[in-house]
Design an enzyme around this catalytic site. Structure first.
Site, mmCIF file in Angstrom:
data_model
loop_
_atom_site.group_PDB
_atom_site.id
_atom_site.type_symbol
_atom_site.label_atom_id
_atom_site.label_comp_id
_atom_site.label_asym_id
_atom_site.label_seq_id
_atom_site.Cartn_x
_atom_site.Cartn_y
_atom_site.Cartn_z
ATOM 1 C CG HIS A 17 41.534 29.172 20.496
ATOM 2 N ND1 HIS A 17 41.659 30.508 20.192
ATOM 3 C CD2 HIS A 17 42.186 29.010 21.674
ATOM 4 C CE1 HIS A 17 42.328 31.122 21.161
ATOM 5 N NE2 HIS A 17 42.682 30.229 22.065
ATOM 6 C CE LYS A 41 43.475 37.961 30.104
ATOM 7 N NZ LYS A 41 43.357 36.532 29.835
ATOM 8 N NE ARG A 90 50.198 28.179 23.586
ATOM 9 C CZ ARG A 90 49.794 29.375 23.943
ATOM 10 N NH1 ARG A 90 49.307 30.192 23.037
ATOM 11 N NH2 ARG A 90 49.875 29.790 25.189
HETATM 12 O O1 PNS Z 1 42.614 31.649 27.438
HETATM 13 P P1 PNS Z 1 43.123 31.817 28.837
HETATM 14 O O2 PNS Z 1 43.098 33.285 29.213
HETATM 15 O O3 PNS Z 1 44.480 31.183 29.027
HETATM 16 O O4 PNS Z 1 42.101 31.053 29.820
HETATM 17 C C1 PNS Z 1 42.251 31.109 31.220
HETATM 18 C C2 PNS Z 1 41.011 30.531 31.935
HETATM 19 C C3 PNS Z 1 39.753 31.184 31.412
HETATM 20 C C4 PNS Z 1 40.942 29.050 31.723
HETATM 21 C C5 PNS Z 1 41.183 30.805 33.467
HETATM 22 O O5 PNS Z 1 41.598 32.127 33.656
HETATM 23 C C6 PNS Z 1 39.874 30.594 34.242
HETATM 24 O O6 PNS Z 1 39.392 29.499 34.352
HETATM 25 N N1 PNS Z 1 39.325 31.698 34.784
HETATM 26 C C7 PNS Z 1 38.068 31.713 35.498
HETATM 27 C C8 PNS Z 1 38.279 32.060 36.963
HETATM 28 C C9 PNS Z 1 38.790 30.848 37.716
HETATM 29 O O7 PNS Z 1 38.133 29.823 37.805
HETATM 30 N N2 PNS Z 1 40.004 30.967 38.307
HETATM 31 C C10 PNS Z 1 40.616 29.864 39.023
HETATM 32 C C11 PNS Z 1 41.493 29.016 38.101
HETATM 33 S S1 PNS Z 1 42.762 30.013 37.348
#
Ligand code: PNS
Length: 159
Positions: A17, A41, A90
């Site tokens: 990150h 989560k 990745r």
């Molecule tokens: O680190 P991660 O868990 O892979 O990140 C995932 C993230 C936070 C980018 C994604 O889950 C997100 O944007 N969640 C917020 C809810 C949302 O907007 N959902 C619609 C797109 S998945």
């Protein structure tokens, strides 16, 4: 001004990150690291802990801010006036999930664009899940996370 968001769970934040933050902060005017506050989560660290760890890590980056959000990413982006999402790829296995998020966010708001950076090869294997797995067994995580976080992670596993 181009404001971007680098969203994620960051549970916990890793060297992978950090590499993404350093590199994307050079591309945009301002980078907001957006920490997802997802109550559904089961996270190891609270959102406050995750935000403060990242704040410590980016203290020397003048154009990087850290914020938590809940709800939809596109809604939070409107609130903070950001139009760019930064995500790391990745390996090809990330692609299917990432393209789905990127496309759906763009459909939700056509002003929103996602920029993918390929992760540094050095960290292409690394994820928060891997850190937690090694830490839970008391394994060496010094190559995965900054030194000041190691004990904080172990202590979550009573180590
Ligand atoms: O680190 P991660 O868990 O892979 O990140 C995932 C993230 C936070 C980018 C994604 O889950 C997100 O944007 N969640 C917020 C809810 C949302 O907007 N959902 C619609 C797109 S998945």
């Amino acid at each position: 001004m181009k404001r971007a968001i680098y969203p994620g769970s960051f549970d916990p934040v890793t060297f992978g990150h950090l590499d993404m933050i350093e590199r994307s902060a050079k591309i945009v005017d301002e980078l907001v690291v957006g920490v997802l506050n997802n109550s559904a989560k089961n996270s190891l660290f609270s959102v406050e802990e995750r935000v403060s760890m990242i704040e410590e890590m980016v203290a020397d980056f003048p154009n990087v801010k850290v914020a938590s959000f809940d709800g939809l990413l596109v809604d939070f982006m409107k609130k903070i006036d950001a139009t760019i999402i930064i995500r790391g790829l990745r390996a090809v296995t990330d692609f299917e999930y990432e393209i789905q998020i990127a496309q759906s966010n763009h459909v939700q708001n056509p002003d929103v664009e996602t920029i993918f950076l390929t992760t540094n090869l050095q960290y292409s294997y690394l994820s928060s899940t891997i850190v937690k797995e090694f830490a839970s067994y008391g394994g060496d995580i010094s190559k995965f996370v900054p030194e000041q976080f190691i004990q904080r992670i172990y202590s979550k596993y009573n180590r």
